[in-house]
Design a protein around this motif. Structure first.
Motif, PDB file in Angstrom:
ATOM      1  N   UNK A  15       0.837  -1.198   0.000  1.00 58.24           N
ATOM      2  CA  UNK A  15       0.000   0.000   0.000  1.00 58.24           C
ATOM      3  C   UNK A  15       0.867   1.242   0.000  1.00 58.24           C
ATOM      4  N   UNK A  16       1.883   1.249   0.809  1.00 56.23           N
ATOM      5  CA  UNK A  16       2.771   2.398   0.885  1.00 56.23           C
ATOM      6  C   UNK A  16       3.446   2.659  -0.440  1.00 56.23           C
ATOM      7  N   UNK A  17       3.886   1.643  -1.091  1.00 55.78           N
ATOM      8  CA  UNK A  17       4.555   1.820  -2.364  1.00 55.78           C
ATOM      9  C   UNK A  17       3.623   2.416  -3.399  1.00 55.78           C
ATOM     10  N   UNK A  18       2.414   1.962  -3.437  1.00 56.60           N
ATOM     11  CA  UNK A  18       1.444   2.504  -4.392  1.00 56.60           C
ATOM     12  C   UNK A  18       1.236   3.989  -4.161  1.00 56.60           C
ATOM     13  N   UNK A  21       4.175   6.109  -5.447  1.00 55.65           N
ATOM     14  CA  UNK A  21       4.207   6.207  -6.892  1.00 55.65           C
ATOM     15  C   UNK A  21       3.224   7.264  -7.368  1.00 55.65           C
ATOM     16  N   UNK A  22       2.072   7.306  -6.792  1.00 58.41           N
ATOM     17  CA  UNK A  22       1.061   8.282  -7.191  1.00 58.41           C
ATOM     18  C   UNK A  22       1.573   9.700  -6.972  1.00 58.41           C
ATOM     19  N   UNK A  23       2.273   9.914  -5.902  1.00 57.26           N
ATOM     20  CA  UNK A  23       2.797  11.244  -5.610  1.00 57.26           C
ATOM     21  C   UNK A  23       3.946  11.621  -6.528  1.00 57.26           C
ATOM     22  N   UNK A  24       4.657  10.670  -7.036  1.00 55.29           N
ATOM     23  CA  UNK A  24       5.792  10.940  -7.900  1.00 55.29           C
ATOM     24  C   UNK A  24       5.402  11.007  -9.364  1.00 55.29           C
ATOM     25  N   UNK A  25       4.125  10.860  -9.676  1.00 53.33           N
ATOM     26  CA  UNK A  25       3.704  10.946 -11.056  1.00 53.33           C
ATOM     27  C   UNK A  25       3.518   9.573 -11.685  1.00 53.33           C
ATOM     28  N   UNK A  26       4.137   8.541 -11.161  1.00 49.12           N
ATOM     29  CA  UNK A  26       3.848   7.186 -11.590  1.00 49.12           C
ATOM     30  C   UNK A  26       2.593   6.785 -10.845  1.00 49.12           C
ATOM     31  N   UNK A  90       8.701   1.909  -7.854  1.00 56.47           N
ATOM     32  CA  UNK A  90       7.873   1.412  -8.951  1.00 56.47           C
ATOM     33  C   UNK A  90       8.720   1.389 -10.217  1.00 56.47           C
ATOM     34  N   UNK A  91       8.682   0.275 -10.885  1.00 52.06           N
ATOM     35  CA  UNK A  91       9.388   0.114 -12.143  1.00 52.06           C
ATOM     36  C   UNK A  91       8.450  -0.583 -13.114  1.00 52.06           C
ATOM     37  N   UNK A 102      13.755  -4.945   6.337  1.00 57.86           N
ATOM     38  CA  UNK A 102      14.270  -5.195   4.985  1.00 57.86           C
ATOM     39  C   UNK A 102      13.585  -6.350   4.275  1.00 57.86           C
ATOM     40  N   UNK A 103      12.382  -6.707   4.702  1.00 58.90           N
ATOM     41  CA  UNK A 103      11.577  -7.700   3.989  1.00 58.90           C
ATOM     42  C   UNK A 103      11.026  -7.023   2.744  1.00 58.90           C
ATOM     43  N   UNK A 104      11.182  -7.676   1.603  1.00 58.30           N
ATOM     44  CA  UNK A 104      10.772  -7.099   0.326  1.00 58.30           C
ATOM     45  C   UNK A 104       9.545  -7.826  -0.209  1.00 58.30           C
ATOM     46  N   UNK A 105       8.598  -7.025  -0.701  1.00 60.26           N
ATOM     47  CA  UNK A 105       7.381  -7.563  -1.306  1.00 60.26           C
ATOM     48  C   UNK A 105       7.274  -6.992  -2.709  1.00 60.26           C
ATOM     49  N   UNK A 106       7.004  -7.864  -3.670  1.00 65.84           N
ATOM     50  CA  UNK A 106       6.826  -7.420  -5.051  1.00 65.84           C
ATOM     51  C   UNK A 106       5.389  -7.649  -5.486  1.00 65.84           C
ATOM     52  N   UNK A 107       4.826  -6.618  -6.107  1.00 70.22           N
ATOM     53  CA  UNK A 107       3.454  -6.666  -6.585  1.00 70.22           C
ATOM     54  C   UNK A 107       3.417  -6.306  -8.064  1.00 70.22           C
ATOM     55  N   UNK A 108       2.420  -6.825  -8.748  1.00 69.54           N
ATOM     56  CA  UNK A 108       2.242  -6.547 -10.161  1.00 69.54           C
ATOM     57  C   UNK A 108       0.946  -5.780 -10.352  1.00 69.54           C
TER      58      UNK A 108
END
Length: 111
Positions: A15-18, A21-26, A90-91, A102-108
């Protein structure tokens, strides 16, 4: 209980990552999905800073806020409110979130 906490942590990270991204234009806004240890989860981020996490058919509402490369997610579950911070990236159609351990979660991103 550790598995449930891990799932919630991954959800908060996503959720945080999403939001970041919205704030950065992605566009963080939208639907993002992933799975780990045979558990599927879907995050839906709305433009208004609200969203929901679906864990195997159970929907959990949350609020999120983005600042720089960090997202803060506030979720209430079983009467207890938890607020967590995550780093995000976001990529293309992939969202990667990292929690304090440092646990990493990847979402599509879904279409």
């Amino acid at each position: 209980m550790n598995k449930l906490k891990k799932i919630f942590a991954m959800s908060f990270c996503t959720v945080m990552l999403f939001a970041l991204v919205a704030c950065k234009g992605n566009s963080l806004v939208g639907t993002w999905s992933g799975s780990e240890d045979d558990i599927s989860y879907t995050f839906v981020f709305e433009k208004d800073g609200k969203g929901s996490l679906d864990l195997s058919g159970v929907s959990i509402p949350f609020e999120y806020e983005v600042k720089d490369d960090e997202i803060t997610i506030k979720m209430t579950l079983l009467g207890q409110t938890e607020e967590d911070k995550y780093q995000y990236k976001i990529s293309k159609n992939k969202l990667t979130i990292t929690d304090e351990t440092n646990e990493v979660i990847e979402l599509t991103k879904q279409k």
